[in-house]
Write a protein that holds these residues in place. Structure first.
Motif, mmCIF file in Angstrom:
data_model
loop_
_atom_site.group_PDB
_atom_site.id
_atom_site.type_symbol
_atom_site.label_atom_id
_atom_site.label_comp_id
_atom_site.label_asym_id
_atom_site.label_seq_id
_atom_site.Cartn_x
_atom_site.Cartn_y
_atom_site.Cartn_z
ATOM 1 N N SER A 124 29.775 28.597 60.251
ATOM 2 C CA SER A 124 31.178 28.336 60.544
ATOM 3 C C SER A 124 31.311 26.900 61.031
ATOM 4 C CB SER A 124 31.689 29.299 61.623
ATOM 5 O OG SER A 124 31.016 29.051 62.852
ATOM 6 N N LEU A 125 32.541 26.413 61.127
ATOM 7 C CA LEU A 125 32.749 25.073 61.669
ATOM 8 C C LEU A 125 32.236 24.975 63.099
ATOM 9 C CD1 LEU A 125 36.259 23.812 60.478
ATOM 10 C CD2 LEU A 125 34.040 22.783 60.005
ATOM 11 N N LEU A 126 32.405 26.044 63.871
ATOM 12 C CA LEU A 126 31.908 26.030 65.247
ATOM 13 C C LEU A 126 30.385 25.958 65.258
ATOM 14 C CD1 LEU A 126 32.356 26.219 68.274
ATOM 15 C CD2 LEU A 126 32.436 28.726 68.039
ATOM 16 N N ASP A 127 29.743 26.732 64.408
ATOM 17 C CA ASP A 127 28.288 26.693 64.317
ATOM 18 C C ASP A 127 27.805 25.300 63.913
ATOM 19 O OD1 ASP A 127 25.670 27.687 64.317
ATOM 20 O OD2 ASP A 127 25.786 28.305 62.222
ATOM 21 N N TYR A 128 28.514 24.689 62.968
ATOM 22 C CA TYR A 128 28.184 23.339 62.501
ATOM 23 C C TYR A 128 28.249 22.327 63.633
ATOM 24 C CZ TYR A 128 29.194 18.885 60.048
ATOM 25 O OH TYR A 128 29.218 17.578 59.615
ATOM 26 N N GLN B 215 23.876 2.555 41.652
ATOM 27 C CA GLN B 215 23.469 3.155 42.913
ATOM 28 C C GLN B 215 24.444 4.290 43.202
ATOM 29 O OE1 GLN B 215 22.824 1.992 47.670
ATOM 30 N NE2 GLN B 215 24.021 0.662 46.369
ATOM 31 N N VAL B 216 23.919 5.431 43.630
ATOM 32 C CA VAL B 216 24.771 6.554 44.005
ATOM 33 C C VAL B 216 24.432 6.944 45.433
ATOM 34 C CG1 VAL B 216 25.534 8.888 43.487
ATOM 35 C CG2 VAL B 216 24.806 7.387 41.623
ATOM 36 N N SER B 217 25.449 7.032 46.277
ATOM 37 C CA SER B 217 25.274 7.455 47.661
ATOM 38 C C SER B 217 25.901 8.834 47.823
ATOM 39 C CB SER B 217 25.930 6.447 48.608
ATOM 40 O OG SER B 217 25.712 6.812 49.954
ATOM 41 N N LEU B 218 25.102 9.796 48.258
ATOM 42 C CA LEU B 218 25.535 11.191 48.342
ATOM 43 C C LEU B 218 26.031 11.501 49.748
ATOM 44 C CD1 LEU B 218 22.574 12.746 46.338
ATOM 45 C CD2 LEU B 218 24.878 12.248 45.495
ATOM 46 N N HIS B 219 27.280 11.890 49.835
ATOM 47 C CA HIS B 219 27.894 12.172 51.125
ATOM 48 C C HIS B 219 28.524 13.559 51.106
ATOM 49 C CE1 HIS B 219 27.783 8.132 53.161
ATOM 50 N NE2 HIS B 219 27.396 7.826 51.930
ATOM 51 N N GLY B 220 28.883 14.044 52.280
ATOM 52 C CA GLY B 220 29.538 15.341 52.388
ATOM 53 C C GLY B 220 30.534 15.330 53.522
ATOM 54 N N THR B 221 31.655 15.988 53.321
ATOM 55 C CA THR B 221 32.643 16.120 54.383
ATOM 56 C C THR B 221 32.601 17.537 54.926
ATOM 57 O OG1 THR B 221 34.962 15.742 54.961
ATOM 58 C CG2 THR B 221 34.545 16.767 52.833
ATOM 59 N N ASP B 222 32.944 17.706 56.200
ATOM 60 C CA ASP B 222 32.881 19.043 56.770
ATOM 61 C C ASP B 222 33.917 19.962 56.140
ATOM 62 O OD1 ASP B 222 35.036 17.734 57.955
ATOM 63 O OD2 ASP B 222 34.101 17.618 59.928
ATOM 64 N N LEU B 223 35.159 19.499 56.043
ATOM 65 C CA LEU B 223 36.234 20.341 55.523
ATOM 66 C C LEU B 223 37.186 19.484 54.715
ATOM 67 C CD1 LEU B 223 38.153 23.031 57.583
ATOM 68 C CD2 LEU B 223 39.307 21.616 55.905
ATOM 69 N N GLY B 224 37.515 19.920 53.516
ATOM 70 C CA GLY B 224 38.437 19.167 52.674
ATOM 71 C C GLY B 224 38.141 19.395 51.204
ATOM 72 N N GLY B 225 37.996 18.287 50.470
ATOM 73 C CA GLY B 225 37.749 18.368 49.044
ATOM 74 C C GLY B 225 36.706 17.363 48.617
ATOM 75 N N SER B 226 36.588 17.184 47.319
ATOM 76 C CA SER B 226 35.619 16.250 46.743
ATOM 77 C C SER B 226 36.339 15.030 46.204
ATOM 78 C CB SER B 226 34.834 16.933 45.623
ATOM 79 O OG SER B 226 33.901 16.049 45.035
ATOM 80 N N TRP C 112 33.199 23.072 53.669
ATOM 81 C CA TRP C 112 34.285 24.054 53.623
ATOM 82 C C TRP C 112 35.425 23.417 52.848
ATOM 83 C CZ3 TRP C 112 31.002 23.854 57.749
ATOM 84 C CH2 TRP C 112 30.425 25.069 58.154
ATOM 85 N N ALA C 113 36.000 24.169 51.926
ATOM 86 C CA ALA C 113 37.040 23.640 51.051
ATOM 87 C C ALA C 113 38.424 23.984 51.578
ATOM 88 C CB ALA C 113 36.872 24.203 49.642
ATOM 89 N N SER C 114 39.383 23.119 51.263
ATOM 90 C CA SER C 114 40.788 23.365 51.597
ATOM 91 C C SER C 114 41.659 22.873 50.460
ATOM 92 C CB SER C 114 41.179 22.652 52.889
ATOM 93 O OG SER C 114 42.587 22.758 53.098
ATOM 94 N N ASP C 115 42.507 23.742 49.946
ATOM 95 C CA ASP C 115 43.408 23.344 48.868
ATOM 96 C C ASP C 115 44.534 22.443 49.351
ATOM 97 O OD1 ASP C 115 41.968 24.815 46.962
ATOM 98 O OD2 ASP C 115 43.002 26.670 47.512
ATOM 99 N N TRP D 179 39.317 23.861 69.071
ATOM 100 C CA TRP D 179 39.620 22.900 68.009
ATOM 101 C C TRP D 179 39.001 23.318 66.680
ATOM 102 C CZ3 TRP D 179 38.668 17.775 71.209
ATOM 103 C CH2 TRP D 179 39.771 17.584 72.068
ATOM 104 N N CYS D 180 37.807 23.891 66.708
ATOM 105 C CA CYS D 180 37.198 24.378 65.460
ATOM 106 C C CYS D 180 38.049 25.486 64.853
ATOM 107 C CB CYS D 180 35.781 24.886 65.719
ATOM 108 S SG CYS D 180 34.539 23.594 65.887
ATOM 109 N N GLY D 181 38.516 26.416 65.707
ATOM 110 C CA GLY D 181 39.352 27.492 65.208
ATOM 111 C C GLY D 181 40.661 26.996 64.628
ATOM 112 N N GLU D 182 41.281 26.031 65.299
ATOM 113 C CA GLU D 182 42.540 25.472 64.819
ATOM 114 C C GLU D 182 42.339 24.712 63.511
ATOM 115 O OE1 GLU D 182 43.911 23.050 68.004
ATOM 116 O OE2 GLU D 182 44.182 24.734 69.391
ATOM 117 N N PHE D 183 41.264 23.950 63.430
ATOM 118 C CA PHE D 183 40.953 23.177 62.224
ATOM 119 C C PHE D 183 40.779 24.113 61.025
ATOM 120 C CE2 PHE D 183 37.901 19.505 60.718
ATOM 121 C CZ PHE D 183 38.801 19.174 59.731
#
Length: 405
Positions: A108-112, A156-167, A246-249, A367-371
């Motif tokens: 979960s976001l809280l666990d993260y 060059q390719v740099s691989l990143h990740g976001t916690d919540l959102g899209g690609s 985590w994805a969000s439309d 804040w994790c729950g609200e997010f």
């Protein structure tokens, strides 16, 4: 499927090198400030006249998906040789930071955020050149720029990740044709495309989720000049590939926002208030060991960054017209800034038994729950994140080949 730790990446890379001894090589390209090796896995290449591609994982300690992606990419190109291209994979650009960010299997976001760490900008390998003089660059940055100098990669390719959102994908120069395979992959894998990424606010966008760096560009949410980062070292064509945990439309909605300026002012006010709460709890929390010192440096850097961010949102230069996706991306960015500062401060306060710890715990939990609730977050499996990054990297390579054929 957990996110691999730096030592697990090295072990898996050794296994692959043993499986393909004639084509796959593992070598050390440098050493971190903490004495950890910086490993590079190479498949083919360096035979004279061919293309070289450099793929960088782990540039941000809290974005571990890149390690899993480089292993999968290395397996694919080793099993299907391309005589004209050499592939080189920096397994983890910041192993010290990766060891301090201890969430290999977040549920979960809280666990993260329970064991969250993201170093301050000057300690991030890719960003350090935009913030520090040349003589003060960390060894991780020097190892990365040394690789670019040695390989002179066409891509060059740099691989990143976001916690919540899209690609989304940021490019130092346009790669015509990339938007179609990128969008197709995202749709097939049910990953939203972030059409208004705050990190690329105001950048030209040749297709949904594809953003091209301006000639004199600054990161949309920061003030650092991206042209001084390692992404632009030797004017290399670089693709920065972001994928969500985590994805969000909500970040994929192109409809015009009814009041973007008002929304940004409200978001600025909320972020300023949250930062003030964290700053108040920061008082009296000291560094008792090296890990605590690293966490507190990151907390303080984030708190110093926030007023600059809120001024940009609430000031006269704020955009008067924006999409719902763009406002949503800014909303997510602001939430994660205060949440990260609180989460890292909580780690230190809890370890020390500081009286601020219970207050911080309530903030981080709330804040994790609200997010998560605000953005209707849904988990993206690690294997799905990896597949999308692999497809995007290979598509970028094909687009570059087609464009230079």
């Amino acid at each position: 499927m957990p996110y691999p730790r730096p030592h697990e990446l090295a072990l898996a890379a050794r296994v692959l090198a043993d499986e393909y001894p004639a084509r796959v090589r593992l070598r050390q390209a440098g050493e971190s400030r903490g004495g950890r090796p910086l490993w590079v896995l190479s498949v083919g290449g360096r035979g004279g006249g061919g293309w070289e591609v450099l793929v960088v994982a782990g540039a941000h300690a809290n974005e571990p998906v890149g390690g899993a992606t480089v292993l999968e990419l290395a397996r694919r190109v080793a099993a299907a040789p391309d005589g004209g291209t050499g592939w080189h994979f920096l397994l983890c650009a910041d192993p010290d930071g990766a060891e301090l960010h201890r969430t290999p299997r977040p549920s979960s976001l809280l666990d993260y955020h329970r064991h969250f760490y993201r170093p301050p900008g000057p300690e991030q390998p890719e960003w350090a050149p935009s913030l520090l003089p040349t003589g003060a660059l960390p060894p991780e940055t020097l190892a990365l720029t040394g690789l670019i100098d040695e390989l002179r990669p066409v891509l060059q390719v740099s691989l990143h990740g976001t916690d919540l959102g899209g690609s989304w994908v940021q490019l130092t120069r346009d790669l015509p044709g990339l938007a179609e395979p990128f969008g197709k992959s995202a749709a097939e894998l049910r990953i939203p495309v972030e059409t208004g990424a705050s990190d690329a606010s105001g950048w030209p966008s040749p297709g949904p989720g594809i953003f091209v760096m301006p000639e004199a560009g600054v990161m949309g949410s920061h003030s650092e000049d991206t042209r001084l980062s390692t992404w632009c070292h030797r004017a290399t064509t670089t693709a920065i590939v972001e994928v969500p945990m985590w994805a969000s439309d909500l970040v994929d909605d192109p409809a015009p926002h009814p009041d973007p300026a008002g929304a940004l002012r409200a978001l600025a006010g909320r972020l300023a208030g949250e930062a003030a709460r964290v700053a108040e709890l920061r008082e009296g929390v000291g560094a008792a060991d090296p890990d605590a010192a690293a966490l507190l440096r990151a907390v303080d850097w984030t708190l110093r960054l926030i007023p600059e961010v809120t001024a940009g949102w609430a000031g006269p230069g704020a955009p008067s017209g924006a999409t719902t996706a763009a406002v949503g991306s800014v909303d997510a960015f602001g939430r994660r800034l205060s949440l990260r500062a609180a989460a890292m401060l909580l780690r230190v306060a809890r370890a020390q038994g500081h009286p601020a710890a219970p207050h911080l715990d309530r903030l981080v939990t709330g804040w994790c729950g609200e997010f998560s609730a605000r953005f209707r977050a849904r988990r993206v499996p690690v294997a799905t994140q990896v597949e999308h990054q692999c497809r995007t990297v290979l598509a970028a390579h094909r687009c570059l080949q087609t464009g230079q054929a």
